[in-house]
Design a protein around this motif. Sequence first.
Motif, PDB file in Angstrom:
ATOM      1  N   SER A 100       0.832  -1.203   0.000  1.00 57.79           N
ATOM      2  CA  SER A 100       0.000   0.000   0.000  1.00 57.79           C
ATOM      3  C   SER A 100       0.863   1.247   0.000  1.00 57.79           C
ATOM      4  N   ASP A 101       0.286   2.340  -0.489  1.00 54.14           N
ATOM      5  CA  ASP A 101       1.015   3.606  -0.520  1.00 54.14           C
ATOM      6  C   ASP A 101       1.390   4.054   0.897  1.00 54.14           C
ATOM      7  N   GLU A 102       0.487   3.808   1.842  1.00 50.39           N
ATOM      8  CA  GLU A 102       0.749   4.205   3.226  1.00 50.39           C
ATOM      9  C   GLU A 102       1.960   3.455   3.789  1.00 50.39           C
ATOM     10  N   GLN A 161      12.273   5.859  -6.791  1.00 49.05           N
ATOM     11  CA  GLN A 161      11.327   5.684  -5.690  1.00 49.05           C
ATOM     12  C   GLN A 161      11.328   4.253  -5.166  1.00 49.05           C
ATOM     13  N   ARG A 171       4.357   2.011   2.087  1.00 50.15           N
ATOM     14  CA  ARG A 171       5.549   2.416   1.356  1.00 50.15           C
ATOM     15  C   ARG A 171       6.081   3.759   1.888  1.00 50.15           C
ATOM     16  N   GLU A 172       5.171   4.696   2.174  1.00 47.24           N
ATOM     17  CA  GLU A 172       5.580   5.997   2.698  1.00 47.24           C
ATOM     18  C   GLU A 172       6.195   5.857   4.088  1.00 47.24           C
ATOM     19  N   ARG A 204       6.473   0.120 -13.923  1.00 43.39           N
ATOM     20  CA  ARG A 204       5.643  -0.679 -13.018  1.00 43.39           C
ATOM     21  C   ARG A 204       5.328  -2.046 -13.622  1.00 43.39           C
TER      22      ARG A 204
END
Length: 331
Positions: free
Chosen positions: A29-31, A87, A33-34, A296
Amino acid sequence: MVKIVDVAKQAGVSTASVSRVMSGSPGVSDETRERVNAAVKLLGYRPDLAARRLRSGRTDTLGLIVSDIRNPFFTEVSRAVEDVAYQNGMRVLLCNSDEDPEKEAFYLEMMRDENVSGVILSPTLSLLKDLRPMNYPFPLVLVDRCERDVDVDAVVLDNFDAGYRLTEHLIAQGCRRIVFLYGAVGSTGPQRHQGYLAAMSAASLAPEAEPITPRSERAREMAERLLQRDPLSDALVASSGLVLQGIAEAIKAAGVQVPSQIAVAGFDDLPWTRLVTPDITVIRQPTNEIGQTALRLLLERVASPDRAVRSVVLRGELVVRGSTQRLIPLR
């Protein structure tokens, strides 16, 4: 020394989640990963790349082979690829084949020697005609150029649709004698040419097209000859940014007025097309999306080698500007 368990504790996730983020694996998830990236930055964590390579048999290096780095389209796509690779903690090895099959083969062999995890490739036409993905020890993702019968992941523009809509716009503006200059060394130019032919046929107009090497100097030479005609054609259309540049140079040198004497349109929303007077009508390609999607797809293929092949077809945006405004009378 900061270890992966320290990063996991700081981010509040498992070590497996940290590993997936650091390797660029999908399904995170983006969360998460951040949080992991923030913990990595805070703790100054540096993964043991050598150990990871020994365990996985792969490097954290990806290959990117473009057919002409002088083409601003490939410059923008390369930037987008590099952004997503960075990234995901990956490195990009950039090579320029210069539309040379021998140079292309050399770089593909070099990618094999470098043991890259995968390659994003804008193939020459000769390679595309006989491409066998199973011949390479790494996954491939094609950008810009692909044929329907090639069983490989790809990200391309809907070139037929773009060529059709650009020609259709010129016809709606009153143009009847429309000359299409297209690059003949790859698959994109011919595909855009097919769209042009279909639009001309739908309007019961006679097509006129010139296949050329997609270089600005070659396009300028061809345009100079076309501008010597009497009467002039209603419009000149370019299949790429480099071809469009050559046409614009020839028109400026000849002192021909756009659009009152001739209309001009082409592909690629390059900065200069907005700065000349009048500004030029173009098909804007989603270069950022093309590059990011290609990267991707490659990461997904690396993580899941047996998944089904995916071909992503994106639509260009018709950007209408002063070079095709209706000043040409219907004929």
